[in-house]
Enzyme design. Structure first.
Site, PDB file in Angstrom:
ATOM      1  N   ASP A 319       0.829  -1.208   0.000  1.00  0.00           N
ATOM      2  CA  ASP A 319       0.000   0.000   0.000  1.00  0.00           C
ATOM      3  C   ASP A 319       0.867   1.264   0.000  1.00  0.00           C
ATOM      4  OD1 ASP A 319      -1.435  -2.266   1.056  1.00  0.00           O
ATOM      5  OD2 ASP A 319      -3.019  -0.892   1.690  1.00  0.00           O
ATOM      6  N   HIS A 321      -0.969   4.613  -0.819  1.00  0.00           N
ATOM      7  CA  HIS A 321      -1.976   5.574  -0.356  1.00  0.00           C
ATOM      8  C   HIS A 321      -1.573   7.033  -0.558  1.00  0.00           C
ATOM      9  CE1 HIS A 321      -5.090   2.952   1.142  1.00  0.00           C
ATOM     10  NE2 HIS A 321      -4.188   2.200   1.750  1.00  0.00           N
ATOM     11  N   ASP A 348      -3.785  -0.387  -3.688  1.00  0.00           N
ATOM     12  CA  ASP A 348      -3.972   0.764  -2.807  1.00  0.00           C
ATOM     13  C   ASP A 348      -2.911   1.832  -3.092  1.00  0.00           C
ATOM     14  OD1 ASP A 348      -6.123  -0.565  -1.791  1.00  0.00           O
ATOM     15  OD2 ASP A 348      -5.555  -0.346   0.315  1.00  0.00           O
ATOM     16  N   ASP A 351      -5.864   7.249  -2.417  1.00  0.00           N
ATOM     17  CA  ASP A 351      -6.804   7.527  -1.321  1.00  0.00           C
ATOM     18  C   ASP A 351      -6.059   7.869  -0.031  1.00  0.00           C
ATOM     19  OD1 ASP A 351      -9.192   7.423  -2.662  1.00  0.00           O
ATOM     20  OD2 ASP A 351      -9.642   5.350  -2.128  1.00  0.00           O
ATOM     21  N   ARG A 352      -6.689   8.761   0.718  1.00  0.00           N
ATOM     22  CA  ARG A 352      -6.225   9.269   2.001  1.00  0.00           C
ATOM     23  C   ARG A 352      -5.029  10.213   1.829  1.00  0.00           C
ATOM     24  NH1 ARG A 352      -7.762   3.872   4.316  1.00  0.00           N
ATOM     25  NH2 ARG A 352      -9.600   4.268   5.606  1.00  0.00           N
ATOM     26  N   ASN A 380      -8.302  -2.805  -2.808  1.00  0.00           N
ATOM     27  CA  ASN A 380      -9.679  -2.465  -2.481  1.00  0.00           C
ATOM     28  C   ASN A 380      -9.948  -0.964  -2.613  1.00  0.00           C
ATOM     29  OD1 ASN A 380      -8.010  -2.440   0.046  1.00  0.00           O
ATOM     30  ND2 ASN A 380      -9.871  -1.551   0.900  1.00  0.00           N
ATOM     31  N   HIS A 381      -8.891  -0.150  -2.627  1.00  0.00           N
ATOM     32  CA  HIS A 381      -9.082   1.293  -2.821  1.00  0.00           C
ATOM     33  C   HIS A 381      -9.057   1.692  -4.292  1.00  0.00           C
ATOM     34  CE1 HIS A 381      -9.389   3.380   1.074  1.00  0.00           C
ATOM     35  NE2 HIS A 381      -8.888   2.248   1.529  1.00  0.00           N
ATOM     36  N   HIS A 429      -3.502  -8.328  -3.366  1.00  0.00           N
ATOM     37  CA  HIS A 429      -3.659  -7.268  -2.373  1.00  0.00           C
ATOM     38  C   HIS A 429      -4.272  -7.792  -1.074  1.00  0.00           C
ATOM     39  CE1 HIS A 429      -4.061  -3.265  -0.753  1.00  0.00           C
ATOM     40  NE2 HIS A 429      -5.301  -3.561  -0.408  1.00  0.00           N
ATOM     41  N   ARG A 498     -14.395  -6.087   8.688  1.00  0.00           N
ATOM     42  CA  ARG A 498     -14.377  -5.002   7.708  1.00  0.00           C
ATOM     43  C   ARG A 498     -15.747  -4.722   7.113  1.00  0.00           C
ATOM     44  NH1 ARG A 498      -9.329  -3.400   5.645  1.00  0.00           N
ATOM     45  NH2 ARG A 498      -7.548  -4.695   6.222  1.00  0.00           N
ATOM     46  N   HIS A 527      -2.579  -4.718   2.263  1.00  0.00           N
ATOM     47  CA  HIS A 527      -3.932  -4.486   2.786  1.00  0.00           C
ATOM     48  C   HIS A 527      -4.000  -4.152   4.268  1.00  0.00           C
ATOM     49  CE1 HIS A 527      -8.238  -4.563   2.445  1.00  0.00           C
ATOM     50  NE2 HIS A 527      -8.426  -5.732   3.016  1.00  0.00           N
TER      51      HIS A 527
END
Length: 608
Positions: A319, A321, A348, A351-352, A380-381, A429, A498, A527
């Site tokens: 990830d 991000h 991922d 995002d964020r 998943n993002h 992931h 989750r 993840h």
């Protein structure tokens, strides 16, 4: 209960709405002369009643939220985003009013738009009483539906339902909107009580495997949709023509993208430095680079394969991000992709972090520069719902334009779900394929563990599965398992915290069985934040290792980050060895700045 809200599918929604409209339009009755004829009309109306999704309503309800004597209580919920978390509404047998027929009974994460109704206190069989202070309890059903416009985003156009069905011609209520629901006497009590939870056709509920399940447990078929022979995106083709007609940038002094031949290590280093200095690629160049990357990804399989020659290595990145300054630092330690050092980015990407745009374009530049030496796995993002909520789409709209979000939705749908390296290492992931069939019931907790798979899934099945969609545990449970699931210490499967349903934890026996069946010896996944940047979650002959590459995640977690390096020693891929690193200083822009409600989100800025 099926959960179509998790799969934005414009074509499906339009067809369902069409069915609903046709069904309702067929119910236009003139006022009968004899009471007995009116009674028969009501029976006929009830027999053909359809909900807001076009599905036949079995055991329709007769209710009137305008009758104060029938109301036992009420609750008001303020919605800030669509959809609200209501999966279907149904009318009264009179064709008027609207009742919550199906809803998401849970929230998957804090702020989940599809958990708004549940968190706000709305319940199944409550009737819509007021919308934005206006009493709608006596309105025709479709006039209320037009006002609510409680539909999933169209995943190709990024818009909501655009045409109404009611005679009033109502436009969607502006957000935020408050909706008052009324709890009605005897309505819920009169609802049909199933003898057991939903069971997919072809599954024998009397099988001994299911004898100890609660009555309300659902047992669903494990579907693996097959990939289309060729995937074509109208969104991309339309943009391709529009981009060709864009004027060349004027006065731009930074790096340009002039096609794949313009990319090399030096040009990408210059691009990264420009990003850190706050300078983006010109609009036209950004579109061209993204479309060129899509053209490469769309031709790849859902399960990609990397081959690392003897003496060479591969670096697996977890990830990221959107943490640009940490990403750049990682590259200074691990090096750039090259024939001697292939890269696999394990999801991922965005995002964020407030530099998701810059990180994403750097990865796409790597991919276009070295299409066979750089792999990308979807996380998943890399999904529309997450991108709308956690910031990537808001950041794209601020730094470029909203139309570009449609292109990236297509890029993420074209991105492979997993890779195999040298026929030895499985890289994904999230995790391993989940239970078959999908068993779930209310009250499942993390102490529960069950052996849920008798037939293993092959790499060929994954390779040929359809990834050109949004994650949906009903329509494509394999995709959800690969993107969302997590390991646990105890054998068997268990429920994940989750999500309310559809996501599972898997034990060491599950990962061992999958790897053994497919001739693999190790799994690398991401993840999850790990304090040291990596962790052996399952050890032994078939290890499963988590690699996380975003240090001090969201500027708060305090974790180290790492990438995993595997080297072909002539007999096998040796390692992994881990390159660890800490968070780097960055400009004072907070994590989540472009997320919904964040200080730089376009709606926040517009409201100032």
């Amino acid at each position: 209960m099926r959960r179509p809200a998790l799969l934005p599918a414009a074509v499906a929604l339009c067809s369902l709405l069409a069915v609903g409209r046709l069904a309702l339009s067929a119910l236009a009755f003139t006022t009968p002369v004899q009471p007995v004829l009116r009674s028969r009309s009501l029976v006929a109306r009830a027999a053909s009643m359809r909900d807001s999704e076009g599905n036949k309503v079995r055991e329709p309800k007769t209710f009137d939220a305008s009758d104060a004597s029938s109301i036992t209580g009420s609750v008001t919920v303020e919605y800030k985003k669509r959809p609200f978390g209501v999966l279907a509404y149904a009318p009264s047998t009179s064709g008027k009013g609207a009742m919550i027929w199906k809803m998401n009974e849970g929230s998957r994460y804090p702020g989940d738009p599809q958990g708004q109704a549940f968190v706000g206190g709305a319940k199944q069989f409550m009737a819509v009483k007021k919308v934005a202070g206006v009493d709608v309890s006596t309105w025709d059903f479709w006039d209320i539906m037009d006002l609510l416009d409680d539909k999933i985003l169209d995943n190709s156009a990024g818009i909501f339902q655009s045409s109404g069905s009611g005679s009033m011609g109502n436009k969607p209520a502006e957000l935020p909107v408050s909706i008052e629901y009324a709890a009605l006497k005897d309505v819920a009590a009169g609802a049909p009580v199933p003898s057991h939870g939903e069971t997919s056709p072809g599954i024998d509920r009397s099988d001994d495997r299911f004898k100890d399940l609660p009555r309300d447990a659902t047992i669903k078929e494990y579907k693996i949709p097959v990939a289309p022979a060729n995937y074509q995106s109208q969104v991309v083709e339309t943009l391709r023509s529009a981009v060709a007609a864009m004027p060349e940038p004027v006065g731009h002094t930074g790096p340009r993208y002039m096609g794949p031949s313009s990319l090399n290590e030096g040009s990408i280093k210059q691009m990264l430095q420009s990003f850190k200095n706050g300078q983006l690629l010109p609009m036209k160049d950004a579109y061209k680079l993204a479309i060129d990357a899509f053209d490469i990804l769309v031709k790849e399989k859902t399960l990609g394969r990397l081959n690392v020659p003897v003496g060479k290595k591969v670096t697996v990145v977890g990830d990221l991000h959107g943490q640009l300054y940490d990403f750049d630092h990682m590259l200074s330690l691990a090096g750039f992709p090259s024939p001697d050092n292939q890269f696999l980015f394990n999801g991922d990407f965005v995002d964020r972090g407030p530099w998701s745009v810059e990180v994403m374009f750097t990865i796409l530049a790597f991919k276009v520069w070295q299409p066979n030496g750089v792999g990308m796995n979807r996380g998943n993002h890399e999904a529309e719902m997450a991108n709308h909520f956690y910031g990537f789409f808001g950041e794209l709209e601020v730094k470029y334009e909203k139309r570009m979000t449609d292109l990236f939705a297509e890029i993420f749908r074209a991105t492979p779900l997993c890779h195999v390296i040298n026929n030895e290492i499985f890289v994904v992931h999230g995790g391993i394929p989940g239970p078959d069939p999908r068993v779930w019931w209310k009250g499942m907790d993390n102490q529960i563990s069950f052996d849920g798979r008798q037939i293993q899934i092959s790499l060929a099945e994954i390779e040929n599965s359809n990834r050109f969609m949004e994650p949906n545990p009903d329509e494509n449970p394999l995709m959800v398992d690969l993107l969302w699931s997590d390991p646990k210490g105890k054998d068997g499967y268990g429920p994940s915290g989750r999500m309310s349903s559809g996501i599972y934890l898997f034990g060491p026996d599950v990962s061992k069985n999958f790897m053994e069946y497919n001739g693999l010896r190790m799994t690398l996944r991401s993840h999850e934040v790990k304090a040291q940047g990596y962790r052996y979650d399952h050890e032994g002959q078939y290890p499963l290792i988590t690699v996380f590459s975003a240090p001090n995640y969201v500027d708060k977690a305090g974790n180290m980050a790492s990438v995993a390096v595997l080297t072909n020693d002539g007999t096998k891929l040796a390692g992994p060895e881990f390159i660890q690193y800490s968070a780097q200083p960055h400009p004072d822009v907070p994590s989540g700045a472009y997320a919904a409600g964040g200080p730089l989100h376009p709606e926040t800025v517009a409201a100032r």
